[in-house]
Write a protein that holds these residues in place. Structure first.
Motif, PDB file in Angstrom:
ATOM      1  N   ALA A 186       0.822  -1.201   0.000  1.00 16.58           N
ATOM      2  CA  ALA A 186       0.000   0.000   0.000  1.00 16.58           C
ATOM      3  C   ALA A 186       0.859   1.255   0.000  1.00 16.58           C
ATOM      4  CB  ALA A 186      -0.931  -0.009   1.214  1.00 16.58           C
ATOM      5  N   GLN A 187       1.937   1.260   0.773  1.00 13.64           N
ATOM      6  CA  GLN A 187       2.825   2.418   0.818  1.00 13.64           C
ATOM      7  C   GLN A 187       3.422   2.711  -0.551  1.00 13.64           C
ATOM      8  OE1 GLN A 187       5.547   1.267   3.903  1.00 13.64           O
ATOM      9  NE2 GLN A 187       4.337   2.212   5.532  1.00 13.64           N
ATOM     10  N   GLN A 188       3.797   1.658  -1.282  1.00  7.20           N
ATOM     11  CA  GLN A 188       4.363   1.850  -2.611  1.00  7.20           C
ATOM     12  C   GLN A 188       3.346   2.514  -3.539  1.00  7.20           C
ATOM     13  OE1 GLN A 188       5.538  -2.079  -3.773  1.00  7.20           O
ATOM     14  NE2 GLN A 188       7.266  -2.163  -2.366  1.00  7.20           N
ATOM     15  N   HIS A 189       2.112   2.039  -3.506  1.00 10.42           N
ATOM     16  CA  HIS A 189       1.093   2.596  -4.383  1.00 10.42           C
ATOM     17  C   HIS A 189       0.701   4.015  -3.961  1.00 10.42           C
ATOM     18  CE1 HIS A 189      -0.247  -1.719  -5.626  1.00 10.42           C
ATOM     19  NE2 HIS A 189       0.850  -1.327  -6.240  1.00 10.42           N
ATOM     20  N   LEU A 190       0.654   4.252  -2.653  1.00  9.48           N
ATOM     21  CA  LEU A 190       0.299   5.579  -2.177  1.00  9.48           C
ATOM     22  C   LEU A 190       1.363   6.611  -2.548  1.00  9.48           C
ATOM     23  CD1 LEU A 190      -1.143   4.687   1.335  1.00  9.48           C
ATOM     24  CD2 LEU A 190      -2.396   5.698  -0.566  1.00  9.48           C
ATOM     25  N   TYR A 191       2.596   6.191  -2.620  1.00 11.59           N
ATOM     26  CA  TYR A 191       3.672   7.100  -3.015  1.00 11.59           C
ATOM     27  C   TYR A 191       3.413   7.639  -4.419  1.00 11.59           C
ATOM     28  CZ  TYR A 191       8.242   8.622  -4.679  1.00 11.59           C
ATOM     29  OH  TYR A 191       9.266   9.343  -5.239  1.00 11.59           O
ATOM     30  N   PHE A 192       3.047   6.735  -5.341  1.00 10.06           N
ATOM     31  CA  PHE A 192       2.771   7.169  -6.711  1.00 10.06           C
ATOM     32  C   PHE A 192       1.503   8.021  -6.782  1.00 10.06           C
ATOM     33  CE2 PHE A 192       5.317   3.291  -7.468  1.00 10.06           C
ATOM     34  CZ  PHE A 192       6.352   3.868  -8.205  1.00 10.06           C
ATOM     35  N   LEU A 193       0.522   7.704  -5.932  1.00  9.19           N
ATOM     36  CA  LEU A 193      -0.697   8.508  -5.912  1.00  9.19           C
ATOM     37  C   LEU A 193      -0.392   9.931  -5.456  1.00  9.19           C
ATOM     38  CD1 LEU A 193      -3.775   8.660  -6.247  1.00  9.19           C
ATOM     39  CD2 LEU A 193      -3.981   7.907  -3.874  1.00  9.19           C
ATOM     40  N   ARG A 194       0.473  10.078  -4.455  1.00 14.75           N
ATOM     41  CA  ARG A 194       0.842  11.416  -3.995  1.00 14.75           C
ATOM     42  C   ARG A 194       1.611  12.176  -5.071  1.00 14.75           C
ATOM     43  NH1 ARG A 194       1.505   8.572   0.958  1.00 14.75           N
ATOM     44  NH2 ARG A 194       3.689   8.133   0.460  1.00 14.75           N
ATOM     45  N   LYS A 195       2.461  11.462  -5.813  1.00 16.34           N
ATOM     46  CA  LYS A 195       3.196  12.098  -6.898  1.00 16.34           C
ATOM     47  C   LYS A 195       2.239  12.608  -7.973  1.00 16.34           C
ATOM     48  CE  LYS A 195       7.599  11.788  -5.867  1.00 16.34           C
ATOM     49  NZ  LYS A 195       8.477  13.002  -5.778  1.00 16.34           N
ATOM     50  N   LEU A 196       1.239  11.796  -8.291  1.00 15.06           N
ATOM     51  CA  LEU A 196       0.253  12.227  -9.277  1.00 15.06           C
ATOM     52  C   LEU A 196      -0.540  13.427  -8.765  1.00 15.06           C
ATOM     53  CD1 LEU A 196      -1.108   8.754 -10.508  1.00 15.06           C
ATOM     54  CD2 LEU A 196       0.462  10.280 -11.719  1.00 15.06           C
ATOM     55  N   GLY A 197      -0.853  13.419  -7.455  1.00 17.25           N
ATOM     56  CA  GLY A 197      -1.594  14.528  -6.877  1.00 17.25           C
ATOM     57  C   GLY A 197      -0.798  15.821  -6.927  1.00 17.25           C
ATOM     58  N   LYS A 198       0.516  15.749  -6.678  1.00 15.31           N
ATOM     59  CA  LYS A 198       1.354  16.943  -6.735  1.00 15.31           C
ATOM     60  C   LYS A 198       1.479  17.478  -8.153  1.00 15.31           C
ATOM     61  CE  LYS A 198       4.117  15.807  -2.650  1.00 15.31           C
ATOM     62  NZ  LYS A 198       5.474  15.472  -2.142  1.00 15.31           N
ATOM     63  N   GLY A 199       1.224  16.598  -9.134  1.00 15.60           N
ATOM     64  CA  GLY A 199       1.265  17.039 -10.514  1.00 15.60           C
ATOM     65  C   GLY A 199      -0.031  17.703 -10.961  1.00 15.60           C
ATOM     66  N   HIS A 200      -0.978  17.873 -10.026  1.00 17.60           N
ATOM     67  CA  HIS A 200      -2.259  18.548 -10.282  1.00 17.60           C
ATOM     68  C   HIS A 200      -3.028  17.881 -11.427  1.00 17.60           C
ATOM     69  CE1 HIS A 200      -0.890  21.671  -7.552  1.00 17.60           C
ATOM     70  NE2 HIS A 200       0.208  21.810  -8.279  1.00 17.60           N
ATOM     71  N   LEU A 201      -3.023  16.531 -11.415  1.00 21.24           N
ATOM     72  CA  LEU A 201      -3.794  15.812 -12.418  1.00 21.24           C
ATOM     73  C   LEU A 201      -5.282  15.902 -12.092  1.00 21.24           C
ATOM     74  CD1 LEU A 201      -1.636  12.602 -12.929  1.00 21.24           C
ATOM     75  CD2 LEU A 201      -1.757  14.599 -14.395  1.00 21.24           C
ATOM     76  N   PRO A 202      -6.136  15.774 -13.077  1.00 24.10           N
ATOM     77  CA  PRO A 202      -7.584  15.853 -12.841  1.00 24.10           C
ATOM     78  C   PRO A 202      -8.035  14.755 -11.876  1.00 24.10           C
ATOM     79  CG  PRO A 202      -7.080  16.017 -15.183  1.00 24.10           C
ATOM     80  CD  PRO A 202      -5.805  15.640 -14.512  1.00 24.10           C
ATOM     81  N   PRO A 203      -9.021  15.052 -11.036  1.00 20.01           N
ATOM     82  CA  PRO A 203      -9.538  14.056 -10.071  1.00 20.01           C
ATOM     83  C   PRO A 203      -9.968  12.738 -10.706  1.00 20.01           C
ATOM     84  CG  PRO A 203     -10.353  16.225  -9.522  1.00 20.01           C
ATOM     85  CD  PRO A 203      -9.646  16.379 -10.836  1.00 20.01           C
ATOM     86  N   PRO A 204     -10.599  12.723 -11.913  1.00 24.69           N
ATOM     87  CA  PRO A 204     -10.970  11.419 -12.494  1.00 24.69           C
ATOM     88  C   PRO A 204      -9.780  10.492 -12.709  1.00 24.69           C
ATOM     89  CG  PRO A 204     -12.145  13.185 -13.603  1.00 24.69           C
ATOM     90  CD  PRO A 204     -11.129  13.847 -12.721  1.00 24.69           C
ATOM     91  N   ILE A 205      -8.623  11.057 -13.096  1.00 25.92           N
ATOM     92  CA  ILE A 205      -7.427  10.233 -13.295  1.00 25.92           C
ATOM     93  C   ILE A 205      -6.936   9.689 -11.962  1.00 25.92           C
ATOM     94  CG2 ILE A 205      -5.018  10.263 -14.040  1.00 25.92           C
ATOM     95  CD1 ILE A 205      -5.743  12.223 -16.189  1.00 25.92           C
ATOM     96  N   LEU A 206      -6.953  10.531 -10.926  1.00 27.48           N
ATOM     97  CA  LEU A 206      -6.533  10.072  -9.600  1.00 27.48           C
ATOM     98  C   LEU A 206      -7.473   8.990  -9.080  1.00 27.48           C
ATOM     99  CD1 LEU A 206      -5.633  13.501  -7.917  1.00 27.48           C
ATOM    100  CD2 LEU A 206      -4.082  11.854  -8.999  1.00 27.48           C
ATOM    101  N   SER A 207      -8.768   9.144  -9.331  1.00 25.11           N
ATOM    102  CA  SER A 207      -9.735   8.147  -8.882  1.00 25.11           C
ATOM    103  C   SER A 207      -9.524   6.826  -9.606  1.00 25.11           C
ATOM    104  CB  SER A 207     -11.163   8.648  -9.124  1.00 25.11           C
ATOM    105  OG  SER A 207     -11.418   9.817  -8.372  1.00 25.11           O
ATOM    106  N   THR A 208      -9.240   6.888 -10.895  1.00 24.67           N
ATOM    107  CA  THR A 208      -8.995   5.662 -11.671  1.00 24.67           C
ATOM    108  C   THR A 208      -7.761   4.945 -11.157  1.00 24.67           C
ATOM    109  OG1 THR A 208     -10.023   6.635 -13.633  1.00 24.67           O
ATOM    110  CG2 THR A 208      -8.573   4.741 -13.971  1.00 24.67           C
ATOM    111  N   PHE A 209      -6.702   5.702 -10.892  1.00 25.30           N
ATOM    112  CA  PHE A 209      -5.482   5.098 -10.360  1.00 25.30           C
ATOM    113  C   PHE A 209      -5.746   4.475  -8.992  1.00 25.30           C
ATOM    114  CE2 PHE A 209      -1.592   5.197  -7.877  1.00 25.30           C
ATOM    115  CZ  PHE A 209      -0.676   4.616  -8.746  1.00 25.30           C
ATOM    116  N   TYR A 210      -6.524   5.194  -8.167  1.00 30.75           N
ATOM    117  CA  TYR A 210      -6.827   4.691  -6.825  1.00 30.75           C
ATOM    118  C   TYR A 210      -7.587   3.374  -6.897  1.00 30.75           C
ATOM    119  CZ  TYR A 210      -8.977   4.377  -2.229  1.00 30.75           C
ATOM    120  OH  TYR A 210      -9.397   3.926  -1.012  1.00 30.75           O
ATOM    121  N   ARG A 211      -8.600   3.322  -7.758  1.00 33.34           N
ATOM    122  CA  ARG A 211      -9.412   2.107  -7.844  1.00 33.34           C
ATOM    123  C   ARG A 211      -8.605   0.942  -8.406  1.00 33.34           C
ATOM    124  NH1 ARG A 211     -12.655   5.524 -10.095  1.00 33.34           N
ATOM    125  NH2 ARG A 211     -14.618   6.238  -9.457  1.00 33.34           N
TER     126      ARG A 211
END
Length: 240
Positions: A186-211
């Motif tokens: 989980a920590q590995q995946h959350l690291y990439f999610l935080r990186k995507l969030g810092k890149g100001h990607l649209p919420p739908p992309i973040l939600s897709t990655f999360y799911r």
């Protein structure tokens, strides 16, 4: 618990599987279609501008075929535990023999394993004795030694931890080992999610990655860490 490993399980599906399919009620047309799939398959290797001679295969199921796990399950459907104290867990080519040993009497468990070995020989399946492992779960104060099983002249290795269908099991039946493995993933995946969030990607992309990469872990730590936004788990999240 005996965790069985088969040698090239899907490559040894025999043609008499069709007989079992008929007994299960499949019509002749469907049985003939499966037989055609499993027999006389031309195969060659192509590298660059060179191609090998063609050879014909009539054993096993094609690699990557979506039917392979189902056909193996149908092949092994007729093997069930012969003793009430034993249980057979089957998931595609993963097979586990679970035996309850009472009063140090292992005869039913040992006989069950022998029956399974004989059944494999009659159904053209071969046990990989080097990868077959045994685990003993014993919470008694006065524990007795368990002699390793002998299969085809080889002693089975007794292990204290193993991985079964993606779950880390320990002989003391605690969840700490599996929880730690899920936390690291989980920590590995959350690291990439935080990186995507810092890149100001649209919420739908973040939600897709999360799911697709995080939600499938089914662990409450994931959501809590995502809300906290920390790189390391907190004491509270570890306890959760």
């Amino acid at each position: 618990m005996l965790f069985i490993d088969f040698s090239s399980a899907f490559n040894t599906i025999p043609q008499h599987l069709i007989e079992k399919l008929s007994l299960l009620g499949l019509n002749n047309s469907l049985c003939n279609w499966i037989l055609d799939l499993l027999t006389e398959r031309p195969q060659s290797v192509w590298i660059g501008n060179s191609i090998s001679c063609t050879t014909t295969l009539s054993t096993g199921a094609p690699q990557g075929c979506v039917l392979s796990p189902l056909l193996f399950t149908l092949l092994t459907y007729d093997y069930v535990a012969m003793h009430s104290s034993n249980h057979i867990i089957k998931f595609a080519d993963d097979t586990t023999v679970v035996g309850l040993i009472s009063k140090n009497d292992e005869s039913a468990y040992i006989e069950e394993v022998q029956l399974l070995t004989d059944w494999c020989g009659a159904n053209n399946l071969f046990l990989n004795v080097d990868k077959t492992k045994e685990m003993v779960v014993d919470f008694r104060r006065a524990q007795s030694d368990h002699s390793p099983l002998i299969i085809d002249g080889s002693s089975m290795e007794i292990v204290k931890i193993t991985k079964f269908l993606g779950v880390h099991l320990a002989g003391i039946l605690t969840w700490s080992l599996n929880g730690s493995a899920i936390t690291r993933k989980a920590q590995q995946h959350l690291y990439f999610l935080r990186k995507l969030g810092k890149g100001h990607l649209p919420p739908p992309i973040l939600s897709t990655f999360y799911r697709g990469t995080i939600e499938q872990l089914h662990h409450c730590l994931v959501w809590k860490q995502h809300r906290l936004g920390s790189q390391e788990p907190t004491k509270d999240s570890e306890d959760s």
